[in-house]
Design an enzyme around this catalytic site. Structure first.
Site, mmCIF file in Angstrom:
data_model
loop_
_atom_site.group_PDB
_atom_site.id
_atom_site.type_symbol
_atom_site.label_atom_id
_atom_site.label_comp_id
_atom_site.label_asym_id
_atom_site.label_seq_id
_atom_site.Cartn_x
_atom_site.Cartn_y
_atom_site.Cartn_z
ATOM 1 N N HIS B 81 0.810 -1.015 -0.014
ATOM 2 C CA HIS B 81 -0.119 -0.044 0.051
ATOM 3 C C HIS B 81 0.975 1.264 -0.084
ATOM 4 O O HIS B 81 1.821 1.441 0.745
ATOM 5 C CB HIS B 81 -0.805 0.043 1.233
ATOM 6 C CG HIS B 81 -2.290 0.734 0.959
ATOM 7 N ND1 HIS B 81 -2.147 2.319 1.154
ATOM 8 C CD2 HIS B 81 -3.455 0.565 0.947
ATOM 9 C CE1 HIS B 81 -3.258 2.782 0.950
ATOM 10 N NE2 HIS B 81 -4.180 1.905 0.918
ATOM 11 N N GLY B 162 3.960 22.118 10.936
ATOM 12 C CA GLY B 162 5.230 21.400 11.158
ATOM 13 C C GLY B 162 6.284 21.890 10.329
ATOM 14 O O GLY B 162 6.220 22.759 9.453
ATOM 15 N N HIS B 167 9.981 14.322 8.697
ATOM 16 C CA HIS B 167 10.346 13.635 9.846
ATOM 17 C C HIS B 167 11.272 12.308 9.251
ATOM 18 O O HIS B 167 10.875 11.700 8.671
ATOM 19 C CB HIS B 167 9.419 13.166 10.738
ATOM 20 C CG HIS B 167 9.682 12.534 12.040
ATOM 21 N ND1 HIS B 167 10.390 11.403 12.130
ATOM 22 C CD2 HIS B 167 9.574 13.084 13.300
ATOM 23 C CE1 HIS B 167 10.837 11.006 13.363
ATOM 24 N NE2 HIS B 167 10.172 12.086 14.169
ATOM 25 N N PRO B 168 12.469 12.251 9.919
ATOM 26 C CA PRO B 168 13.708 11.302 9.163
ATOM 27 C C PRO B 168 13.161 9.806 9.306
ATOM 28 O O PRO B 168 13.222 9.131 8.330
ATOM 29 C CB PRO B 168 14.649 11.385 10.385
ATOM 30 C CG PRO B 168 14.249 12.269 11.399
ATOM 31 C CD PRO B 168 13.287 13.026 11.075
ATOM 32 N N THR B 169 12.158 9.529 10.264
ATOM 33 C CA THR B 169 11.612 7.936 10.359
ATOM 34 C C THR B 169 10.258 8.040 10.162
ATOM 35 O O THR B 169 9.845 6.962 9.684
ATOM 36 C CB THR B 169 11.925 7.529 11.590
ATOM 37 O OG1 THR B 169 11.473 8.088 12.853
ATOM 38 C CG2 THR B 169 13.588 7.252 11.735
ATOM 39 N N ALA B 170 9.476 9.003 10.498
ATOM 40 C CA ALA B 170 7.918 8.903 10.347
ATOM 41 C C ALA B 170 7.542 9.798 9.255
ATOM 42 O O ALA B 170 6.061 9.794 9.039
ATOM 43 C CB ALA B 170 7.387 9.494 11.505
ATOM 44 N N GLY B 171 8.313 10.420 8.329
ATOM 45 C CA GLY B 171 7.802 10.941 7.136
ATOM 46 C C GLY B 171 6.934 12.195 7.290
ATOM 47 O O GLY B 171 7.167 13.180 7.980
#
Lengths: 298, 298
Positions: B81, B162, B167-171
């Site tokens: 997905h 924001g 965000h580096p790991t959470a996009g």
């Protein structure tokens, strides 16, 4: 939690202050929902719609009888609707979480209490009836209050609970259990009342139609429209959509179309979900899929 | 009381223990209903269905993001997905007593908090979108997490809340407001998948059909049956019965009949009442006539 509905019919529809006082008292009972009150002055009769747990109703219904018996004297009561008692009839109806067996048990408990504590003769009817001859409310009520003393002398009309003679002012009360009743009318785009009458006679059980349908045909005043006016007495076994389709098909046979239909008063959600599932040909649908149903679960 | 539904989609559908821990934490929030949790390992994605008052959701959703961001690293996430964020998308949906305006306001409040407190870029979509170009989720998500840094360099893709970089790991997370979505499939009594595809293309908005329908045609494995698989995105404006009738009529044009239909997951009661009222031609019907509705009133 088992919820049960009760629709007591009391023989007072003219003195609205008397009805209001009784309703006011009932609203003070913790856990009792007073869903609806309809008074009809022509019938001189009021129909209350209550709901609650079996425990709550076991308190509320004897209280309702006590208050009504104090206010209504059938010796001077006049009205168009046939009646046997001050509290004429009191059906218990299963809602969510309750079964017909729960309603039958509750009818017997309440009936026994009315007989013992209020000296009121009680007949059980419909699903709670003690014999097939007592299932039908009209049979029990035949002769009305005025003929009750004579009727009770017949051994086959000994009451299920309470004294062997009528209460002098309150007559007798008919207590029972049944499925929710849906008042459902279908209007036809014609002024030919004979068409409505023929269709009513086709769909109703009494003349060979569907098992749980009572119907009559009538004209609507002031509109060129006739109505098939029905009571559906078991929407699970004779669902609304089957009744609608049958009326529509019979009307077509006379070159008449269905203009509209209407539900008078309250209807159980399940009756409408059955219709939606039928016409949408839903497979594997459950009421648990209804979002609002989920919100009510703890 | 205004009740709002929220259906956050999180990018974890394989490690069921991770999802269970998050859900366990949410269940501890007073007043929050966790209605449903569906994890799909192929998509590597879970869909939560939550409900509560605006106040409760304003606490619960930032908490959900915090927990998911601690557990999911999109740099190593794989799944079928498309996804932009660890918490990928978060729509607010009006239930009883709530309006779309309430949901838009809540989306903005929650979005602002995610941006400020969790340093997460947030895009508003659908009814909460800050411009028409951002209404469509697929447009916002195009390029996915892997293409997000490049996309955010374009001035037209500056986030609504924001930081200006992923965000580096959470996009990034897409927050919005929409009507309830009904997953509705109609199965046809044929093995001709071309018929299902042609009908899907006829009923869906994108190729000229109904405004609030997304549809595709597919074969059902192991059965000689094909399916028009649909999402209905506004059941008030494009009701289920209109979709059903249109599919049935189009199928007849190919000599094919509707075998059955199915609702996947939850459905608002109002959608089914609309269908019942349509087919029964109910005049003057109101949801207030549904007995269970009355019981919920104070």
């Amino acid at each position: 939690m088992a919820l049960i509905e009760c629709v007591p019919n009391i023989s007072e529809g003219i003195r609205t202050d008397v009805v209001a006082d009784i309703v006011q008292d009932l609203r003070g009972i913790d856990g009792l929902h007073v869903l609806d009150v309809q008074s009809d002055p022509t019938h001189n009769r009021s129909v209350l719609t209550l709901a609650g747990t079996p425990e709550v109703l076991r308190t509320a219904l004897p209280r309702l009888c006590e208050l009504t018996m104090a206010a209504v004297d059938l010796r001077t009561h006049r009205g168009e609707h046939p009646r046997l008692g001050a509290v004429d009839v009191m059906p218990f109806i299963p809602l969510e979480g309750a079964t017909m067996a729960d309603c039958v048990a509750l009818a017997r408990l309440v009936g026994a209490e009315l007989g013992a504590r209020l000296a009121l003769p009680v007949y059980l009817y419909e699903e709670a009836a003690s014999s097939p001859a007592r299932r039908n409310l009209e049979e029990i009520r035949r002769g009305e209050f005025e003929g009750l003393a004579d009727k009770m002398r017949l051994p086959e009309w000994a009451p299920d609970f309470g004294p062997a003679t009528p209460h002098p002012t309150a007559g007798a009360t008919v207590v029972g259990a049944r499925m929710p009743l849906i008042a459902y009318n279908i209007n036809l785009a014609t002024d030919r009342v004979d068409v409505a009458r023929k269709i009513a006679s086709t769909v109703r059980m009494s003349s060979g139609g569907l098992r749980y349908v009572k119907a009559m045909g009538l004209s609507l005043e002031g509109r060129p429209v006739v109505q098939v006016s029905m009571n559906l007495t078991n929407f699970e076994k004779t669902p609304m959509h089957r009744v609608f389709d049958m009326v529509q098909r019979e009307a077509a046979r006379y070159g008449v179309t269905v203009l509209e239909s209407e539900i008078v008063g309250l209807v159980p959600q399940a009756a409408l979900l059955l219709a939606a599932a039928h016409y949408l040909q839903l497979e594997g649908f459950s009421a648990r899929q209804v979002l609002e149903h989920r919100l009510q679960q703890p």
